[in-house]
Design an enzyme around this catalytic site. Sequence first.
Site, PDB file in Angstrom:
ATOM      1  N   SER A 538       0.847  -1.191   0.000  1.00 25.45           N
ATOM      2  CA  SER A 538       0.000   0.000   0.000  1.00 25.45           C
ATOM      3  C   SER A 538       0.886   1.247   0.000  1.00 25.45           C
ATOM      4  CB  SER A 538      -0.960  -0.047   1.188  1.00 25.45           C
ATOM      5  OG  SER A 538      -2.014   0.865   1.026  1.00 25.45           O
ATOM      6  N   ASP A 623      -9.818  -3.676  -5.375  1.00 25.84           N
ATOM      7  CA  ASP A 623      -9.201  -2.868  -4.326  1.00 25.84           C
ATOM      8  C   ASP A 623      -9.838  -1.478  -4.280  1.00 25.84           C
ATOM      9  OD1 ASP A 623      -7.481  -1.495  -2.583  1.00 25.84           O
ATOM     10  OD2 ASP A 623      -5.761  -2.683  -3.232  1.00 25.84           O
ATOM     11  N   HIS A 658      -8.079  -4.925  -1.372  1.00 31.12           N
ATOM     12  CA  HIS A 658      -6.842  -4.444  -0.746  1.00 31.12           C
ATOM     13  C   HIS A 658      -6.248  -5.458   0.222  1.00 31.12           C
ATOM     14  CE1 HIS A 658      -4.189  -1.034  -0.189  1.00 31.12           C
ATOM     15  NE2 HIS A 658      -4.258  -1.157   1.124  1.00 31.12           N
TER      16      HIS A 658
END
Length: 686
Positions: A538, A623, A658
């Site tokens: 991330s 995501d 995610h």
Amino acid sequence: MNKEVQPPKAKKIPAELEIHGDIRIDNYYWMNDREDPEVIAYLNAENDYKDKQTAHTKEFQIRLFEEMKARIKEDDQSVPYRLNGYWYITRFEKGGDYPIYSRKKGTQEAPEEVMFNVNIMAEGYDYYRLGGLNVSPDNKMVAFGTDTVSRRKYTIQVKNLETGELYPEKIENTTGGSTWANDNKTLYYTKKDEQTLRSFQIYKHILGTDPAEDQLVYQEDDETFNTYVYKSKSKRYIVIGSHSTLTTEYRVLEADKPEGDFKIIQPRVRGLEYSISHFGEHFYILTNKDEARNFKLMKTPVSATEKENWEDVIAHREDVLIEDIDIFKDFLVIGERKNGLNEIRIIRWDESDDYLIPFDNETYTAFTSINPDFDTQVLRYTYNSMTTPTSVVDFNMVTKEKTVLKEQEVLGGKFRKENYTSERIWATAEDGTKVPVSLVYRKGIKKNGNNPLLQYAYGSYGSTIDPYFSTVRLSLLDRGFVYAIAHIRGGEYLGRNWYEDGKLFTKRNTFTDFIDVSKHLIAEKYTSEEKLFPMGGSAGGLLMGAVINMAPHLYKGVIAAVPFVDVVTTMLDDSIPLTTGEYDEWGNPNEKDYYEYMLSYSPYDNVVAQDYPNMLVTTGLHDSQVQYWEPAKWVAKLRELKTDTNLLILHTNMDAGHGGASGRFEALREVAEEYAFLFDLVGIKE
């Protein structure tokens, strides 16, 4: 690496992106459309290429998966906690990928009441997440949220715990969490914006009515803020919070009076952060008021809550960050951080005692756990270190005796704590700052530069990666890897200043800290350039992208998970989830100074014709935090420009978002793939 297998070649359609008189050409902008069959075809082609390039490691991946799975106790359960006359338990059954939530009335010997068996609920879904469980004050109903896509858009429902039946109403597009008023029929919940997924509305639902008729009680119109709702531990107040990166605001309503109006505690003031806890006739306020950068604790009467009425309880300290508080009838418990280490401080309200729970390690993590009971002298906390599995501990705040209720079991019979060593070292950054690094490895390794080393970091949002235990990581350590967590600026490991020095116009410190840690690990002979592997996900994936643009020669291979790499384009698109709320973290590129600074490090914009390390990049089609097209575009541009013959593979999970796979064991398959990638590059075959 199979040289005969050719990687996909993405088509180029130049898109001109102009702002501040500057034109950027994005040849892969067309990938920003998950409905486009050509986009799906490209992602599938990359997955096919990944499968062919890693085919020789497939059996090893399966063995790694089984090895990691075998360490995990399949029929495990949490330590029960007591709430409102019931003991609550989360447990897993052998072969089950999902938890079972249950409770027992009165005593832990009472019959088990299964609230949810998620294994049954998840049947037929590629992805399934249950969250936001909230039992009504009379113990007869439970509200819960489900997400079956991995976009973090939950549907809230209510279950009758006496009959097992579901109420007919379904509340769509929520955060999943909800809060009961004390009348057992009024439910408050948070709705998301359909496009940006920003949490921006609080609604009130009356059980048994049509959700279309739910009453809007609060709307957050500032696009840089999110909102949420919860009940105070005292059960006296429903609380609505609004927060941005730098500013917070709270409203409260007596939980006995859901027909009433919410009252603001303290109107928002840019830069003023505060959080509230209720006790007696006061709100206790954790805040950065009066330039208390590391936060201080204040209190104010419930009848006069504006900041002019706040008075100090615990003053600001330059060397101690206050992270959280927990209030009990006779005790105030404070989670603090000093010199990077967690401390739990216990103070009697009558001031007859004030002490720290003793810990004796330099690479440990300790934090208070679930403590819903107000009238108790027992504090529950969690402890682990890089060599010690997680323990759940009950600590008697009067006698100071601790009882270890459970230590995480590591199955397989091979794990011994004494076989591993952890330490904390300090690397010197280019500006002279000392950067802490937590390390763990098997005893007996020699510092001769021959050890493979996985260097992990995050470094954003003030989020601290504490040194923690991992059963999965043993598969690395037992094959000779050193594991390092670099506590770089942008996190809060060394207090609030550590965060402030790694955001906005100081963001590059995050990247140079990581590189300087790498250089230190090489200089101290923990590893070498031929065996050093950085990893981040991330915002940590942004870190990976920046680092390999700036110092690609330092690394043999890199793992970038769901990486945020197209910083400028994303931050200029306020229709993308999270964008507007992130301006205080990265800057707003609609302003020229921020645009130029962000452009100076944005990984996608700074890919150049040079050699890059071997790379494994992962993403999820659904995501909601880092859109799949960022890593997809990045990989396409790297393929076009890089001058090496190293491996570059992109794996898109076509079913998840995610957080990756939803099942507890399915997620291990992704870790096995990452580890096999590392092992292959250093010639470890088994």
